[in-house]
Design an enzyme around this catalytic site. Sequence first.
Site, PDB file in Angstrom:
ATOM      1  N   ASP A 343      22.724 -18.016  24.528  1.00  0.00           N
ATOM      2  CA  ASP A 343      21.669 -18.482  23.613  1.00  0.00           C
ATOM      3  C   ASP A 343      20.614 -17.393  23.425  1.00  0.00           C
ATOM      4  O   ASP A 343      20.862 -16.192  23.687  1.00  0.00           O
ATOM      5  CB  ASP A 343      21.090 -19.801  24.157  1.00  0.00           C
ATOM      6  CG  ASP A 343      20.563 -20.719  23.063  1.00  0.00           C
ATOM      7  OD1 ASP A 343      19.446 -20.458  22.583  1.00  0.00           O
ATOM      8  OD2 ASP A 343      21.263 -21.678  22.680  1.00  0.00           O
ATOM      9  N   ASP A 344      19.462 -17.785  22.993  1.00  0.00           N
ATOM     10  CA  ASP A 344      18.345 -16.901  22.650  1.00  0.00           C
ATOM     11  C   ASP A 344      18.024 -15.900  23.779  1.00  0.00           C
ATOM     12  O   ASP A 344      18.208 -16.207  24.953  1.00  0.00           O
ATOM     13  CB  ASP A 344      17.129 -17.806  22.403  1.00  0.00           C
ATOM     14  CG  ASP A 344      16.045 -17.132  21.616  1.00  0.00           C
ATOM     15  OD1 ASP A 344      16.159 -15.925  21.369  1.00  0.00           O
ATOM     16  OD2 ASP A 344      15.076 -17.823  21.242  1.00  0.00           O
ATOM     17  N   ARG A 424       5.886 -21.392  16.106  1.00  0.00           N
ATOM     18  CA  ARG A 424       6.649 -20.769  17.200  1.00  0.00           C
ATOM     19  C   ARG A 424       6.571 -19.238  17.083  1.00  0.00           C
ATOM     20  O   ARG A 424       7.568 -18.550  17.243  1.00  0.00           O
ATOM     21  CB  ARG A 424       8.101 -21.235  17.194  1.00  0.00           C
ATOM     22  CG  ARG A 424       8.727 -21.225  18.595  1.00  0.00           C
ATOM     23  CD  ARG A 424      10.219 -21.345  18.573  1.00  0.00           C
ATOM     24  NE  ARG A 424      10.738 -21.511  19.931  1.00  0.00           N
ATOM     25  CZ  ARG A 424      11.923 -21.102  20.337  1.00  0.00           C
ATOM     26  NH1 ARG A 424      12.743 -20.511  19.507  1.00  0.00           N
ATOM     27  NH2 ARG A 424      12.318 -21.297  21.561  1.00  0.00           N
ATOM     28  N   LYS A 458      26.045 -19.938  17.158  1.00  0.00           N
ATOM     29  CA  LYS A 458      25.036 -21.002  17.066  1.00  0.00           C
ATOM     30  C   LYS A 458      23.924 -20.481  16.172  1.00  0.00           C
ATOM     31  O   LYS A 458      23.258 -19.501  16.506  1.00  0.00           O
ATOM     32  CB  LYS A 458      24.497 -21.334  18.462  1.00  0.00           C
ATOM     33  CG  LYS A 458      23.302 -22.289  18.436  1.00  0.00           C
ATOM     34  CD  LYS A 458      22.885 -22.704  19.839  1.00  0.00           C
ATOM     35  CE  LYS A 458      21.597 -23.523  19.806  1.00  0.00           C
ATOM     36  NZ  LYS A 458      21.207 -23.990  21.133  1.00  0.00           N
ATOM     37  N   TRP A 459      23.729 -21.120  15.035  1.00  0.00           N
ATOM     38  CA  TRP A 459      22.764 -20.665  14.025  1.00  0.00           C
ATOM     39  C   TRP A 459      21.532 -21.554  14.097  1.00  0.00           C
ATOM     40  O   TRP A 459      21.584 -22.714  13.717  1.00  0.00           O
ATOM     41  CB  TRP A 459      23.425 -20.765  12.642  1.00  0.00           C
ATOM     42  CG  TRP A 459      22.610 -20.270  11.503  1.00  0.00           C
ATOM     43  CD1 TRP A 459      21.378 -20.712  11.122  1.00  0.00           C
ATOM     44  CD2 TRP A 459      22.972 -19.257  10.559  1.00  0.00           C
ATOM     45  NE1 TRP A 459      20.947 -20.040  10.008  1.00  0.00           N
ATOM     46  CE2 TRP A 459      21.912 -19.138   9.642  1.00  0.00           C
ATOM     47  CE3 TRP A 459      24.100 -18.449  10.404  1.00  0.00           C
ATOM     48  CZ2 TRP A 459      21.946 -18.253   8.576  1.00  0.00           C
ATOM     49  CZ3 TRP A 459      24.129 -17.562   9.340  1.00  0.00           C
ATOM     50  CH2 TRP A 459      23.062 -17.460   8.437  1.00  0.00           C
ATOM     51  N   ASP A 460      20.433 -20.982  14.545  1.00  0.00           N
ATOM     52  CA  ASP A 460      19.212 -21.758  14.773  1.00  0.00           C
ATOM     53  C   ASP A 460      18.198 -21.504  13.656  1.00  0.00           C
ATOM     54  O   ASP A 460      18.314 -20.517  12.897  1.00  0.00           O
ATOM     55  CB  ASP A 460      18.633 -21.318  16.136  1.00  0.00           C
ATOM     56  CG  ASP A 460      17.775 -22.364  16.806  1.00  0.00           C
ATOM     57  OD1 ASP A 460      17.410 -23.346  16.151  1.00  0.00           O
ATOM     58  OD2 ASP A 460      17.464 -22.176  18.003  1.00  0.00           O
ATOM     59  N   ASN A 462      13.888 -22.242  13.476  1.00  0.00           N
ATOM     60  CA  ASN A 462      12.821 -22.930  14.206  1.00  0.00           C
ATOM     61  C   ASN A 462      11.470 -23.007  13.486  1.00  0.00           C
ATOM     62  O   ASN A 462      10.428 -22.973  14.139  1.00  0.00           O
ATOM     63  CB  ASN A 462      12.648 -22.260  15.582  1.00  0.00           C
ATOM     64  CG  ASN A 462      13.803 -22.598  16.505  1.00  0.00           C
ATOM     65  OD1 ASN A 462      14.045 -23.757  16.806  1.00  0.00           O
ATOM     66  ND2 ASN A 462      14.544 -21.596  16.933  1.00  0.00           N
ATOM     67  N   CYS A 508      21.911 -25.545  14.004  1.00  0.00           N
ATOM     68  CA  CYS A 508      20.854 -26.017  14.904  1.00  0.00           C
ATOM     69  C   CYS A 508      19.543 -25.682  14.218  1.00  0.00           C
ATOM     70  O   CYS A 508      19.442 -24.675  13.520  1.00  0.00           O
ATOM     71  CB  CYS A 508      20.979 -25.279  16.238  1.00  0.00           C
ATOM     72  SG  CYS A 508      19.590 -25.517  17.351  1.00  0.00           S
ATOM     73  N   ASP A 530      17.076 -31.268  20.891  1.00  0.00           N
ATOM     74  CA  ASP A 530      16.731 -30.531  22.102  1.00  0.00           C
ATOM     75  C   ASP A 530      16.490 -31.494  23.260  1.00  0.00           C
ATOM     76  O   ASP A 530      16.352 -31.058  24.405  1.00  0.00           O
ATOM     77  CB  ASP A 530      15.467 -29.692  21.877  1.00  0.00           C
ATOM     78  CG  ASP A 530      15.805 -28.334  21.274  1.00  0.00           C
ATOM     79  OD1 ASP A 530      17.003 -28.009  21.194  1.00  0.00           O
ATOM     80  OD2 ASP A 530      14.869 -27.609  20.884  1.00  0.00           O
TER      81      ASP A 530
HETATM   82  C1  DGJ Z   1      15.854 -24.250  19.636  1.00  0.00           C
HETATM   83  C2  DGJ Z   1      17.216 -24.823  19.914  1.00  0.00           C
HETATM   84  O1  DGJ Z   1      17.256 -26.165  19.545  1.00  0.00           O
HETATM   85  C3  DGJ Z   1      17.551 -24.635  21.384  1.00  0.00           C
HETATM   86  O2  DGJ Z   1      18.786 -25.221  21.660  1.00  0.00           O
HETATM   87  C4  DGJ Z   1      17.539 -23.178  21.720  1.00  0.00           C
HETATM   88  O3  DGJ Z   1      18.597 -22.533  21.055  1.00  0.00           O
HETATM   89  C5  DGJ Z   1      16.210 -22.554  21.352  1.00  0.00           C
HETATM   90  N1  DGJ Z   1      15.835 -22.845  19.994  1.00  0.00           N
HETATM   91  C6  DGJ Z   1      16.239 -21.076  21.547  1.00  0.00           C
HETATM   92  O4  DGJ Z   1      15.104 -20.471  21.137  1.00  0.00           O
END
Ligand code: DGJ
Length: 725
Positions: A343-344, A424, A458-460, A462, A508, A530
Amino acid sequence: MKKIFVLFIVCSFMQNNVFAQLIHISTQENSLIFQITKHKKVVQSHYGKFLKNTQGLENMILVYNEAYPSFGNGQNDEVALLVNHDDGSMATDLFYLSHQQKKDDNIQTTVIHLKDEKKAFYVDLYFEAYANENVIEQWVTIHHNEKKEVNLSQFASSAIGFKATNYYLSHFYGSHSKEMMLSEERLTNGIKILETKRGVRTTEYENPSFMLSLDALAQENSGEVIAGALAWSGNFRFSFQVDDKARCQIISGINPFASTYYLPSGEQFETPKMILTYSDKGKNKASINLHRWAKKYNLRAGNELRPIVLNSWEGAYFKFDAVKLKSMMDGAAEMGVEVFVLDDGWFGNKYPRNNAKAGLGDWQVNQKKLPKGLDDLIDYTTSKGMRFGIWVEPEMVNPKSELAKKHPEWILQRQNNRKKLLERNQLLLDLSNPKVQDFVFNVVDNLLKKHPKIAYVKWDANRHIQNFGSTYLSAKKQSHLFINDTRGLENVLKRLEKKYASTIFQACASGGGRVDFGSMKHTHEFWASDDTDPYERLFIQWGTNHIYPPIATAAHVTKSPNHQTKRETSLKFRFDVAMAGRLGMELRPDNLDEEEVEFAKKAIALYKDIRPIVQFGDLYRLLSPYDDDGYAAINYVSRTKKDALLMVYSHTHHRRYERNFVKMQGLDPTLVYKVEEINKDSKKSHISFNNQLVSGEVLMNRGIWINLRKPLQSAIFKITETKPN
Ligand code: DGJ
């Protein structure tokens, strides 16, 4: 060879006596029927149960509005279309020109061509009806040959109407870590709006989907229910107008808020698709229709089993090095996990991504954390018999990044040089700009080209669009931003889908911020929330799976006490909840003790055995977590009806004889099944007839008593067709 049956009908009012003609759009169980009136208006006649014999319908008084009501048509209701024509006039009045229908195997396609009475302005209504799945997709194209461009200020995908004594709306609202909460309410006269104006990460607060029940509150297995969902990952708006004639009209599509669209002569505007289904057997049947349809037509590789994932986020967050990751991989492989997802936190050098404050945009491996690069990790993962996955958030940028310094013009920014609002600590790239689309595409393309063994992305995303303003769009066309940004994302996802057909993509957006049929068309699954607390997940998954299929619902077993809620739960309860979706894990395996590892190993092996039932079967909702009695229960049934799973959860304390009685659904009443409790954490069973034979009729009609009385206790049963000796 696919058997193709093509029926082609072209009708035109150049012919005589074809007034009051019906256009019948149908699936096996649903009919959507329009009538062409003698005034050449197209008006809905019926949407509901399939009508085999429509005799007489054409002579009935029409109770609904036009198929695509426009401002200027002489009525003052909510409209689907509002146009400023080239001469500034605001009136549009659409009349029937012609229509075509054709049937290709399972799909009947209908297009109805409409034209404005005075202007060279055209609207085509499209419908695709999926016979077996009972789903109708509706969308619209708008084009014109007026002298100058027109501007569109409303441009819905669909307008449908109903006539009943009462209307009850179920919809799904939420927030971060509390997505897809079910709300059920009676609609009173007036207009109820469901919408989002946030541009990106749109589904966190309101999902573009609903269920509407006619006459009475929606029941799972009875009553008339219409379910709808917009295949669009941007701003949406659904209006439900109950009028003085007790009609309910639903207009759905892109949210026109701040989105006036300028359409040049000769060009076409196409709306996203509205997905509709009707059930006369309650909500559950509507869900099954949508799930079956999505798996076949609107989810990448909906016919392929999903692997079990271990994601590094809750186990390591930003704090890792290769040693820690490899130890997580060891543990994951030992338990039987199939994909390890980093992940990140793996990128950024000048501005290392050691927390959420820096690095987004600089997609080079962090040399300090991972001096041997990604291949070292990828090779280690594959040497353990797993595949490797990686996290990206390519639409975003931290001000503390090389990208932000190099391309400030790529960042969405409020006009007149106003302060950029951070969320964020990050900003959003301008996907309306084709150069930015290329950059975003290249982030993933370069990664996958350089590391062809990456099997999962996994494409996020935020943050929302609060900094509304694009340096790419002209001053006049700023109002295209919300729409073009969503289209830009769609465009990138489509390109990646084409180039990387076998790479798994997860959508995501801070959890469940991208749970919609728009992104689902180009991805394999979504991160539902989350919030990984299994108790909370009972509600989140309950709501999510009203509309979206469990195969796409990523559900991970995490540590106890839960990181988000601090609630303590047993490992069994966590697995039992996550097994109802696409099972995964998100913890440090070396934090589990030996006994837990043994339990996890068995649970994972078990899931591999039952996953075809969860992922390809039909879901039946039995006991709602929202009901007062503190239980939740679902069952899955395979399409052959030979295999099923019953999952029962207790989430509060129960007295001895409380209602822990479950009646299964969807089984074959003529078959006999062996009922076996699985994923047990003790020798005892929660039923008195474990491993015995019970008929489908008894399981469904008499029901079974399950001894679950403690809070956060659960039991899973495998139900297998067995021939009695
Ligand atoms: C938000 C995602 O929902 C989490 O699962 C994780 O990937 C974080 N971002 C990482 O910054």
